[in-house]
Design a protein around this motif. Sequence first.
Motif, mmCIF file in Angstrom:
data_model
loop_
_atom_site.group_PDB
_atom_site.id
_atom_site.type_symbol
_atom_site.label_atom_id
_atom_site.label_comp_id
_atom_site.label_asym_id
_atom_site.label_seq_id
_atom_site.Cartn_x
_atom_site.Cartn_y
_atom_site.Cartn_z
ATOM 1 N N TRP A 68 -59.379 -38.162 62.866
ATOM 2 C CA TRP A 68 -60.441 -37.389 63.504
ATOM 3 C C TRP A 68 -59.798 -36.321 64.369
ATOM 4 O O TRP A 68 -58.631 -36.416 64.740
ATOM 5 C CB TRP A 68 -61.371 -38.292 64.319
ATOM 6 N N PRO A 107 -64.111 -42.162 66.172
ATOM 7 C CA PRO A 107 -65.076 -43.137 65.656
ATOM 8 C C PRO A 107 -65.023 -44.426 66.474
ATOM 9 O O PRO A 107 -64.062 -44.680 67.194
ATOM 10 C CB PRO A 107 -64.576 -43.395 64.230
ATOM 11 N N TYR A 140 -64.507 -49.897 60.003
ATOM 12 C CA TYR A 140 -63.503 -48.838 60.128
ATOM 13 C C TYR A 140 -62.091 -49.414 59.982
ATOM 14 O O TYR A 140 -61.234 -48.815 59.338
ATOM 15 C CB TYR A 140 -63.660 -48.100 61.464
#
Length: 125
Positions: free
Chosen positions: A93, A98, A104
């Motif tokens: 990212w 996140p 994830y």
Amino acid sequence: MSDTPETNSLLVTARVDGLKVRSRDGDSLGQVQAFMVEKGSGRTLYAVLSLGGFLGMGKSYYPLPFELIAYDATGDDYVVTIDRRVLEGGPSWASNAPEFTQAYADRVSNYYGLSAARVDRVPLA
């Protein structure tokens, strides 16, 4: 039935500063931004690497399973043991981190061909 609350493997994020990271070819990649540590055991499960950017702008962050980096005492830095292109193609990212949920963690580990550690939600920001 027990009244004891159920424990979990919540990861805690330990911010670090100035730990250099290089490729296995010796090229500078960036720095370790944080380690994600299992609360109960103290075992480091992931390193969040900060790569690229200039004067704090344009950085990208890559969560990497800890078994894919090695500490080099001679250089006092960490070495990413996978190809740089594999790392740069992985989950990352730029600005909005996140939530590090089990889904994830599974995504990150599956990308690198590893089995995911059991985690509970962790904000990465």
